[in-house]
Write a protein that holds these residues in place. Structure first.
Motif, short mmCIF file in Angstrom:
data_model
loop_
_atom_site.label_atom_id
_atom_site.label_comp_id
_atom_site.label_asym_id
_atom_site.label_seq_id
_atom_site.Cartn_x
_atom_site.Cartn_y
_atom_site.Cartn_z
N THR A 77 2.67 3.09 0.90
CA THR A 77 4.03 2.67 1.26
C THR A 77 4.15 2.44 2.76
O THR A 77 4.74 1.45 3.20
CB THR A 77 5.06 3.72 0.80
N GLN A 117 9.65 5.53 -3.06
CA GLN A 117 9.11 4.66 -2.01
C GLN A 117 10.14 4.41 -0.93
O GLN A 117 9.80 4.36 0.26
CB GLN A 117 8.61 3.35 -2.61
N SER A 118 11.39 4.28 -1.30
CA SER A 118 12.46 4.09 -0.33
C SER A 118 12.57 5.31 0.59
O SER A 118 12.72 5.18 1.81
CB SER A 118 13.78 3.85 -1.06
N ARG A 122 9.63 5.26 2.98
CA ARG A 122 9.84 4.28 4.07
C ARG A 122 10.80 4.83 5.12
O ARG A 122 10.65 4.59 6.31
CB ARG A 122 10.36 2.96 3.51
N SER A 180 13.10 11.24 -9.44
CA SER A 180 13.15 9.99 -8.68
C SER A 180 12.36 8.90 -9.37
O SER A 180 11.27 9.12 -9.87
CB SER A 180 12.55 10.19 -7.29
N SER A 181 12.93 7.71 -9.33
CA SER A 181 12.19 6.55 -9.81
C SER A 181 11.15 6.22 -8.75
O SER A 181 11.25 6.64 -7.59
CB SER A 181 13.14 5.37 -10.00
N GLY A 182 10.15 5.44 -9.12
CA GLY A 182 9.12 5.04 -8.16
C GLY A 182 9.73 4.32 -6.96
O GLY A 182 9.35 4.55 -5.83
N ALA A 183 10.71 3.43 -7.23
CA ALA A 183 11.35 2.68 -6.15
C ALA A 183 12.12 3.60 -5.22
O ALA A 183 12.11 3.44 -4.00
CB ALA A 183 12.26 1.61 -6.73
N SER A 184 12.81 4.59 -5.80
CA SER A 184 13.58 5.54 -5.00
C SER A 184 12.66 6.38 -4.13
O SER A 184 12.95 6.63 -2.95
CB SER A 184 14.39 6.44 -5.93
#
Length: 173
Positions: A103, A69-70, A73, A63-67
């Motif tokens: 997050t 964090q998504s 959330r 997973s990417s950092g953004a993924s």
């Protein structure tokens, strides 16, 4: 029915997918495809309340950092897994909890720290006391169990998380 979204996080080979499958099906399967993200769905009664559960098991290494964090959330509560036979998986937990806290930006984030593989005592690298201390430091509950040997331990950890969610969430729980 109360909807509850759980995210299971931990280093590779700690038993994340095995825990999900064990909870849903009550069966233990030892080998999994670690490259897939899977959402498991089921309904259970917890504390006399019908709960519609979604449990997200992500291939977190990929997973990417953004993924990641998504996914954090999206979730209401978290199971942080480490293996008692892998010190590195234990050392990864504080970073994951910090990411969750940053997050979610909340003082109370329902989380259960799960020490898996307690049936492999001969290979133990992390003591029960270390796990308990870390859980206290991270302000989360703690369970030590064997996904391979006991479905009751797995259910207890998940139900403990759901109960914690219901205490901190809306009065619908």
């Amino acid at each position: 029915m109360v909807p509850v979204k759980l995210l299971i996080l931990g280093a590779q080979n700690t038993g994340k997918t095995a825990l999900c499958v064990r909870f849903i099906t009550k069966r233990f399967i030892g080998e999994y495809d670690h490259k897939k993200e899977v959402t498991y769905r089921c309904s259970r009664v917890v504390d006399q309340e019908a709960v519609d559960l979604e449990i997200l098991d992500i291939a977190y290494k990929e997973s990417s950092g953004a993924s990641l964090q998504s996914s954090i959330r999206w979730a209401d509560g978290f199971l942080l897994l480490y293996s008692i036979t892998q010190r590195l998986s234990f050392l990864e937990v504080p970073r994951l909890k910090e990411l969750i806290d940053q997050t979610k930006q909340s003082l109370v984030v329902p989380t259960v720290l799960v020490a898996n593989k307690d049936d492999l005592e001969i290979g133990r690298e992390v003591t029960t006391e270390e796990g308990q201390r870390l859980a206290k430091d991270l302000r989360c509950s703690f369970k030590e169990l064997s996904v391979a040997e006991a479905v009751l331990g797995v259910e207890a950890a998940v139900f403990q998380l759901i109960s914690a969610l219901c205490l901190t969430a809306a009065p619908t729980c």
